[in-house]
Scaffold this motif. Sequence first.
Motif, PDB file in Angstrom:
ATOM      1  N   LEU A  95       0.824  -1.206   0.000  1.00 57.15           N
ATOM      2  CA  LEU A  95       0.000   0.000   0.000  1.00 57.15           C
ATOM      3  C   LEU A  95       0.862   1.261   0.000  1.00 57.15           C
ATOM      4  O   LEU A  95       0.526   2.262  -0.644  1.00 57.15           O
ATOM      5  CB  LEU A  95      -0.921  -0.001   1.225  1.00 57.15           C
ATOM      6  N   ARG A  96       1.995   1.227   0.717  1.00 55.10           N
ATOM      7  CA  ARG A  96       2.904   2.376   0.731  1.00 55.10           C
ATOM      8  C   ARG A  96       3.513   2.597  -0.645  1.00 55.10           C
ATOM      9  O   ARG A  96       3.702   3.734  -1.091  1.00 55.10           O
ATOM     10  CB  ARG A  96       4.011   2.170   1.761  1.00 55.10           C
ATOM     11  N   ASN A  97       3.845   1.509  -1.307  1.00 54.20           N
ATOM     12  CA  ASN A  97       4.485   1.599  -2.616  1.00 54.20           C
ATOM     13  C   ASN A  97       3.566   2.265  -3.645  1.00 54.20           C
ATOM     14  O   ASN A  97       4.034   2.957  -4.557  1.00 54.20           O
ATOM     15  CB  ASN A  97       4.891   0.197  -3.081  1.00 54.20           C
ATOM     16  N   TRP A  98       2.248   2.059  -3.453  1.00 56.60           N
ATOM     17  CA  TRP A  98       1.275   2.641  -4.387  1.00 56.60           C
ATOM     18  C   TRP A  98       0.673   3.938  -3.859  1.00 56.60           C
ATOM     19  O   TRP A  98      -0.268   4.475  -4.426  1.00 56.60           O
ATOM     20  CB  TRP A  98       0.171   1.625  -4.685  1.00 56.60           C
ATOM     21  N   GLY A  99       1.220   4.445  -2.753  1.00 57.43           N
ATOM     22  CA  GLY A  99       0.787   5.736  -2.243  1.00 57.43           C
ATOM     23  C   GLY A  99      -0.514   5.729  -1.485  1.00 57.43           C
ATOM     24  O   GLY A  99      -1.051   6.793  -1.143  1.00 57.43           O
ATOM     25  N   VAL A 100      -1.074   4.534  -1.205  1.00 59.66           N
ATOM     26  CA  VAL A 100      -2.330   4.447  -0.467  1.00 59.66           C
ATOM     27  C   VAL A 100      -2.098   4.780   1.006  1.00 59.66           C
ATOM     28  O   VAL A 100      -2.925   5.403   1.653  1.00 59.66           O
ATOM     29  CB  VAL A 100      -2.953   3.039  -0.602  1.00 59.66           C
ATOM     30  N   GLU A 101      -0.931   4.371   1.534  1.00 57.90           N
ATOM     31  CA  GLU A 101      -0.584   4.643   2.930  1.00 57.90           C
ATOM     32  C   GLU A 101       0.674   5.500   2.961  1.00 57.90           C
ATOM     33  O   GLU A 101       1.598   5.294   2.157  1.00 57.90           O
ATOM     34  CB  GLU A 101      -0.352   3.337   3.695  1.00 57.90           C
ATOM     35  N   ASN A 102       0.710   6.446   3.880  1.00 59.34           N
ATOM     36  CA  ASN A 102       1.888   7.303   4.005  1.00 59.34           C
ATOM     37  C   ASN A 102       3.097   6.496   4.455  1.00 59.34           C
ATOM     38  O   ASN A 102       2.991   5.607   5.295  1.00 59.34           O
ATOM     39  CB  ASN A 102       1.615   8.421   5.019  1.00 59.34           C
ATOM     40  N   CYS A 103       4.244   6.846   3.864  1.00 62.08           N
ATOM     41  CA  CYS A 103       5.486   6.153   4.220  1.00 62.08           C
ATOM     42  C   CYS A 103       6.368   7.101   5.031  1.00 62.08           C
ATOM     43  O   CYS A 103       6.774   8.156   4.552  1.00 62.08           O
ATOM     44  CB  CYS A 103       6.231   5.700   2.966  1.00 62.08           C
ATOM     45  N   HIS A 104       6.642   6.726   6.274  1.00 58.73           N
ATOM     46  CA  HIS A 104       7.423   7.578   7.174  1.00 58.73           C
ATOM     47  C   HIS A 104       8.900   7.202   7.222  1.00 58.73           C
ATOM     48  O   HIS A 104       9.681   7.884   7.872  1.00 58.73           O
ATOM     49  CB  HIS A 104       6.859   7.489   8.599  1.00 58.73           C
ATOM     50  N   VAL A 105       9.284   6.110   6.576  1.00 64.65           N
ATOM     51  CA  VAL A 105      10.652   5.621   6.701  1.00 64.65           C
ATOM     52  C   VAL A 105      11.574   6.321   5.710  1.00 64.65           C
ATOM     53  O   VAL A 105      11.129   6.870   4.693  1.00 64.65           O
ATOM     54  CB  VAL A 105      10.726   4.089   6.468  1.00 64.65           C
ATOM     55  N   ALA A 106      12.880   6.285   6.026  1.00 69.37           N
ATOM     56  CA  ALA A 106      13.876   6.836   5.113  1.00 69.37           C
ATOM     57  C   ALA A 106      13.957   5.961   3.869  1.00 69.37           C
ATOM     58  O   ALA A 106      14.014   4.739   3.964  1.00 69.37           O
ATOM     59  CB  ALA A 106      15.229   6.905   5.813  1.00 69.37           C
TER      60      ALA A 106
END
Length: 500
Positions: free
Chosen positions: A51-62
């Motif tokens: 989901l993070r990879n597709w922008g559905v969920e925010n990604c907080h990691v470096a």
Amino acid sequence: SLAYNNHVVRNTSLYNRPFVEQFEETPLLVAVLTYVGYGILTIFGYLRDFLRNWGVENCHVARERDEQKDFVPLYQDFENFYTRNLYMRIRDNWNRPICSVPGAKMDLVERTSKDYNWTFEHTGKVVKDVINMGSYNYLGFAENTGSCADNATGSTHKYGVGVGSTRSEMGNLDIHEELEQLVARFLGVESSMAFGMGFATNSMNIPALAGKGCLILSDELNHASLALGARLSGATIRVFKHNNMVSLEKLLRDAIVHGQPRTHRPWKKMLILVEGIYSMEGSIVRLPEVIALKKHYKAYLYLDEAHSIGALGPRGGGVVDYFGLDPKDVDIMMGTFTKSFGAAGGYIGGKRLIDYLRSHSHSSIYATAMSPPVSQQIITSMKIIMGEDNTTLGAERLKQLSENTTYFRRKLREMGFIIYGNNDSPVVPMMLYMPAKIGAFGREMLKRNIGTVVVGFPATPIIESRARFCVSAAHTRDMLDTVSHRSETHTHMHQTCLTQ
């Protein structure tokens, strides 16, 4: 039925006291459920990464910027999988800000998170009088009143806080030499050397003692500082099973028979690395047997007494004192001042070793000298332990720590908890096993005004998550009763919820 691994010594003639350690095997059902729990967490972790990879969920990691996607990755994505998907869910159990002396009780800064533990905000409130079961304050010298604090304050007025130089240049103060002479006398060795950081005492001095063509035999549960020092040395490393003398002897025998790989030349040096008390297991090294093996096979012994110095033995002299052994039988005696002495830094004691380290150790040549008030804290607390302050305070604290350790371990066992380690070890691991219990136990204990350390994979085997209590001479019986009672209350509540 519950199976126990009773670690009974092979050669009882080497010991002057009973030595039995119990480590209960993980029940099969608990092990299966634990693996299932980690499996579910891993599946959901991959789903969230998708989901993070597709922008559905925010990604907080470096992560790498888009324009650098063709570069060699700076942040290894899979290596951070556990951190961002499993550790982050229970991150609130660690790095809690303390705003008082970390004594028997402490004050914590209250904090909250609005983004599932990625960031924290302070509420402005303070949680008062939390019973501290996590600090390595074995003899209760973490205090801001009394002779230690007064003398450290006086030292600050005389010398200042920082030295601003290495020992080999302009940073060698008379208080440093006084400290090293006192440490040597306390350990019963010819000379000693003090360092400003405990971790660096291992990681920077082992490379000066071993190198290419040498063999290091390391216990599988040795601290990260010992492992790092062994790797930096360039020596060949072989690992033996924890506290298992059969495994150690087999490695020693094979090393002598086969020698170095390919050439089969004899090893230049064989160095055995062990700890006095193992901080995750609560076990005590089988030192009499280790010494017998090192003498028989002509190896050297490096003993890390970070957790045992001051906490074991009738004089507080560590595991050597505990077993009534001769300090001269240990080639390199290492320890830290961060636990029993309420200070910082580490030491190495030995025979003709110290003169060599003064000119070859990176910790000595390149590191800034120890802060004067820290040195004074160590001197004062060590003199109290040795009885050189003309009081019985040191003996009383040693006795109180021993009694508290025995009482707390017995209490938890009687209540049905699974406890690891030696009965005389102030490090008390209580098994939790399942990943869900790690976060739940830490949070619920804090709600009951008890600060504990919870530990899981990769710091422990995946099916052996645990809470670790550190007993102190500063704890009262009422405090220990409160901790054991509230641990039982929470555990029974958690089991009831799981059953329902």
